[in-house]
Scaffold this active site. Structure first.
Site, PDB file in Angstrom:
ATOM      1  CD  GLN A 185      -3.126  -0.712   2.180  1.00  0.00           C
ATOM      2  OE1 GLN A 185      -2.945  -0.250   3.257  1.00  0.00           O
ATOM      3  NE2 GLN A 185      -4.150  -1.510   2.207  1.00  0.00           N
ATOM      4  CG  ASP A 207       4.374  -9.219  13.842  1.00  0.00           C
ATOM      5  OD1 ASP A 207       4.509 -10.297  14.380  1.00  0.00           O
ATOM      6  OD2 ASP A 207       3.497  -9.161  12.816  1.00  0.00           O
ATOM      7  CB  SER A 212      -0.323 -16.394  13.980  1.00  0.00           C
ATOM      8  OG  SER A 212      -1.366 -15.695  13.802  1.00  0.00           O
ATOM      9  CD1 TRP A 229      -3.435 -11.224  14.344  1.00  0.00           C
ATOM     10  CD2 TRP A 229      -4.784  -9.973  12.732  1.00  0.00           C
ATOM     11  NE1 TRP A 229      -4.391 -12.113  13.826  1.00  0.00           N
ATOM     12  CE2 TRP A 229      -5.150 -11.158  12.663  1.00  0.00           C
ATOM     13  CE3 TRP A 229      -5.318  -9.293  11.932  1.00  0.00           C
ATOM     14  CZ2 TRP A 229      -5.993 -11.804  11.818  1.00  0.00           C
ATOM     15  CZ3 TRP A 229      -6.200  -9.628  11.314  1.00  0.00           C
ATOM     16  CH2 TRP A 229      -6.783 -10.995  11.081  1.00  0.00           C
ATOM     17  CB  SER A 230      -6.852  -6.544  13.168  1.00  0.00           C
ATOM     18  OG  SER A 230      -7.914  -5.620  12.414  1.00  0.00           O
ATOM     19  CB  ALA A 284     -12.217  -3.473  13.848  1.00  0.00           C
ATOM     20  CE1 TYR A 341       1.248 -10.778   6.790  1.00  0.00           C
ATOM     21  CE2 TYR A 341       2.894  -9.293   8.320  1.00  0.00           C
ATOM     22  CZ  TYR A 341       1.615 -10.260   8.380  1.00  0.00           C
ATOM     23  OH  TYR A 341       1.163 -10.445   9.522  1.00  0.00           O
ATOM     24  N   GLY A 395      -0.545  -1.040  12.402  1.00  0.00           N
ATOM     25  CA  GLY A 395       0.203  -0.613  11.024  1.00  0.00           C
ATOM     26  C   GLY A 395       0.115   0.965  10.868  1.00  0.00           C
TER      27      GLY A 395
END
Length: 334
Positions: free
Chosen positions: A27, A49, A152, A205-206, A209, A54, A285
């Site tokens: 991105q 991380d 994970s 993670w997230s 959300a 990725y 992120g």
């Protein structure tokens, strides 16, 4: 920045972890990625991380280049193995001994390091005997290529079985990396209690959300240009489960709570996951350096029981809580 022990070990990580899923080599351009990493360091973040999958290994290289010149012993670098990489042949996926031992060497080369602090099974591999996987991880640790092992998105039974084998093989399984946020609480009923019993921490993670908990997505409105929900490279697909009007309406009710506390919505979301005592760190992120500094400000924030209750009331029944939603593919992806 504050620091927490990872699992039942003497290893500490920063509460806020910088992650580069969906951003580096995808991105954002490499120079912006480097600026984001520098912003993380400036904010006191020492834990980073990534994963070999990725951007099909490219994200590891971007992170390694961005950290070049930093004192290695002052950093905690995590990566993962499982999803298909490279040409994605029959052995370029999963948790076989072959794939693990080849993948760790590739990751170290791309990261520009002799070792990673934490090497993680990116999912559970139903096609490889767990004994084979854990023996390979034991050999990676004994070779000095990883200091600790984590996983994970493993469910409670998988964690229990993996922990028992690790103990037999003379190393510790100290972490699990699940999705966790106000809207996605599927680990709370089974994974968290089991992990607490076994001495395993969550690295979540997230926590925002996929950006939904920033409040920028409004019910009935188009996703803002340049946002993750408008990104066709993968971001839109990752966020779509939260892009329902009932969810977005509930999220808007969190704004007054954040305002009263002098926090942004994202800071409130990150602070919320850190209230769980089984959570050692929250992965954030960023596509811009200023986002990193803002999210890092959630470190050390303590939310009262009254505030936590108001958050539960605002979110209501739109939060996912079913533990069966913690799943790994029955067949290896291709």
């Amino acid at each position: 920045m504050e620091f927490r022990y990872l699992g039942n070990s003497g290893f500490k990580i920063s509460e806020i972890i910088y992650g580069n899923w969906l951003t580096h080599a995808s991105q954002v351009e490499n120079d912006i990625a480097t600026q984001c990493v520098q912003a993380a360091l400036d904010a006191g973040i020492t834990t980073f991380d990534t994963a070999d999958a990725y951007a099909n290994t490219a994200a590891e290289k971007v992170l390694g280049d961005a950290l070049k010149g930093e004192r290695r012993a002052s950093l905690e670098i995590f990566t993962k193995v499982y999803w298909p990489t490279g040409p994605k042949g029959p052995n370029d996926v999963g948790l076989s001994r072959k794939h693990i031992l080849e993948s760790i060497d590739g990751s170290l080369q791309r990261l520009g390091s002799d070792y990673v602090d934490l090497y993680q099974a990116h999912r559970y591999d139903h096609e490889t005997p767990l004994e084979e996987t854990m023996q390979a991880f034991a050999d990676v640790v004994r070779a000095g290529k990883a200091l600790y092992i984590g996983v994970s998105e493993w469910d409670a039974e998988q964690l229990r079985n993996g922990h028992a084998l690790a103990k037999q093989l003379g190393f510790q399984l100290i972490s699990n990396q699940p999705q966790y946020s106000m809207l996605w609480r599927v680990i709370e009923k089974e994974v968290v209690p089991t992990s607490g019993e076994l001495g395993i921490s969550q690295i979540v993670w997230s926590p925002v959300a996929q950006g939904v908990l920033t409040g920028k997505y409004k019910p009935g409105a188009e996703a803002p240009a340049g946002s993750r929900a408008a990104d066709e490279k993968g971001g839109a697909n990752a966020i779509k489960s939260f892009m329902r009007d009932d969810v977005l309406t509930a999220v808007q009710q969190l704004q007054p709570i954040a305002d009263e506390l002098g926090l942004t919505m994202a800071q409130l979301a990150v602070a919320w996951v850190l209230q769980n005592p089984n959570v050692a760190g929250a992965i954030v992120g960023a596509s811009r350096p200023e986002q990193v500094a803002s999210n890092a400000a959630a470190a050390g924030v303590r939310l009262s029981s009254d505030v936590l209750g108001r958050i539960d009331e605002a979110v209501g029944d739109v939060a996912q809580t079913d533990p069966s939603l913690t799943v790994s593919p029955e067949r290896r992806p291709v």
